[in-house]
Design a protein around this motif. Structure first.
Motif, PDB file in Angstrom:
ATOM      1  N   ALA A 204      -4.687   4.638   3.721  1.00 37.07           N
ATOM      2  CA  ALA A 204      -6.054   4.188   3.992  1.00 37.07           C
ATOM      3  C   ALA A 204      -6.254   2.718   3.629  1.00 37.07           C
ATOM      4  O   ALA A 204      -7.209   2.095   4.091  1.00 37.07           O
ATOM      5  N   LEU A 205      -5.364   2.165   2.803  1.00 37.88           N
ATOM      6  CA  LEU A 205      -5.462   0.754   2.442  1.00 37.88           C
ATOM      7  C   LEU A 205      -4.894  -0.100   3.571  1.00 37.88           C
ATOM      8  O   LEU A 205      -3.803   0.161   4.071  1.00 37.88           O
TER       9      LEU A 205
ATOM     10  N   GLY B  27       0.367   9.517  -8.306  1.00 37.42           N
ATOM     11  CA  GLY B  27      -0.984   9.360  -7.778  1.00 37.42           C
ATOM     12  C   GLY B  27      -1.343   7.912  -7.528  1.00 37.42           C
ATOM     13  O   GLY B  27      -2.510   7.521  -7.622  1.00 37.42           O
TER      14      GLY B  27
ATOM     15  N   GLY C  42      -8.324   1.971  -8.007  1.00 40.96           N
ATOM     16  CA  GLY C  42      -7.161   2.813  -7.779  1.00 40.96           C
ATOM     17  C   GLY C  42      -6.101   2.664  -8.843  1.00 40.96           C
ATOM     18  O   GLY C  42      -6.338   2.083  -9.910  1.00 40.96           O
TER      19      GLY C  42
ATOM     20  N   ASP D  85      -1.818   4.258  -5.601  1.00 39.66           N
ATOM     21  CA  ASP D  85      -2.358   3.768  -4.336  1.00 39.66           C
ATOM     22  C   ASP D  85      -1.604   2.558  -3.810  1.00 39.66           C
ATOM     23  O   ASP D  85      -1.653   2.262  -2.618  1.00 39.66           O
TER      24      ASP D  85
ATOM     25  N   ASP E  13      -1.179   4.235  -0.323  1.00 39.14           N
ATOM     26  CA  ASP E  13      -2.216   5.013   0.356  1.00 39.14           C
ATOM     27  C   ASP E  13      -2.400   4.441   1.760  1.00 39.14           C
ATOM     28  O   ASP E  13      -2.757   3.262   1.907  1.00 39.14           O
TER      29      ASP E  13
ATOM     30  N   ALA F  23       0.836  -1.204   0.000  1.00 42.50           N
ATOM     31  CA  ALA F  23       0.000   0.000   0.000  1.00 42.50           C
ATOM     32  C   ALA F  23       0.869   1.252   0.000  1.00 42.50           C
ATOM     33  O   ALA F  23       1.812   1.365   0.774  1.00 42.50           O
TER      34      ALA F  23
ATOM     35  N   ARG G 210       4.069   7.809  -4.649  1.00 43.15           N
ATOM     36  CA  ARG G 210       2.641   8.137  -4.520  1.00 43.15           C
ATOM     37  C   ARG G 210       2.374   9.556  -5.006  1.00 43.15           C
ATOM     38  O   ARG G 210       1.416   9.816  -5.748  1.00 43.15           O
TER      39      ARG G 210
END
Length: 224
Positions: free
Chosen positions: A77-78, A160, A137, A162, A75, A73, A156
């Motif tokens: 949030a993952l 962009g 994503g 994820d 991101d 990951a 990232r």
């Protein structure tokens, strides 16, 4: 016929068992056949993935393909075992910027290689039916296992992305050149930072099991 690709032996074994792909075929990599399906164990890295995909598409001409595996990951949030359905993927270690290209842009003039939207929609439906947490994503692909939080943050921000892994964008690039429908699907095992290698090993088994269940659902919906 639907082709399923995975890089790691654990991933490929889970796909073989879930899909009943027991017949071994002659190929320059482990390749197995079941009723209406192929399962290819590509090996790790962009070259291995591209070679395996090109071989299968040339020799067997499947109707559609899925590349499944694990990812780190980018991101935060993952979480571990979340499913990331890649709308597109970029090779983060391709750099032709001295020639006026964008970071990750290939000599083809393409930076992001897309998954097939129809196959992604089927994968979303399968994930919902299985109760797997998922999201759409962007995946970044490179020929190095990423375990540096600063570099993970840079990738990232630049692309962009994820999640990060080692095969997806190369596989999608081959599919793009062949005009072949393929979708890239990843299960998160680690955070691509410190401790990534240990997390990868800890979650690989369960991630592979989930990939097998997802592959079986995708094969069933194709036949249905």
């Amino acid at each position: 016929m639907t082709a399923f690709f995975a890089a790691e032996p654990e991933e490929a074994q889970a796909l073989k068992e879930a899909l009943g792909a027991t017949a071994s075929l002659e190929a320059p990599f482990p390749l197995y056949q079941g009723e209406g399906v192929l399962v290819a164990e590509t090996g790790v890295g962009k070259v291995a993935a591209a070679m395996a995909v090109a071989h299968v598409l040339t020799r067997f001409a499947p109707k559609e393909s899925f590349f499944l595996g694990v990812a780190g990951a980018l991101d935060p949030a993952l979480k571990a075992l979340d499913l990331l359905l890649a709308e597109r993927a970029v090779q983060w270690d391709v750099d032709l910027t001295p020639f006026g290209r964008a970071p990750g842009e290939t000599a083809l003039g393409v930076r992001f290689f897309p998954s097939d939207p129809g196959l992604l929609a089927r994968a979303e439906a399968a994930a919902r039916a299985l109760g797997f947490p998922y999201r759409l994503g962007v995946v970044a692909t490179g020929d190095r296992f990423l375990a540096d939080p600063e570099e993970a943050g840079r990738i990232r921000a630049l692309h962009g992305a994820d999640a990060v892994e080692m095969e997806g964008a190369a596989a999608l690039m081959v599919a793009y050149r062949f005009r072949h429908p393929m979708a890239l699907l990843r299960v998160v095992t680690d955070g691509a930072g410190e401790g990534a290698a240990l997390d990868f090993q800890a979650f690989l088994g369960e991630a592979a099991r989930r990939l097998g269940l997802l592959a079986r659902a995708l094969a069933y919906t194709e036949k249905g």
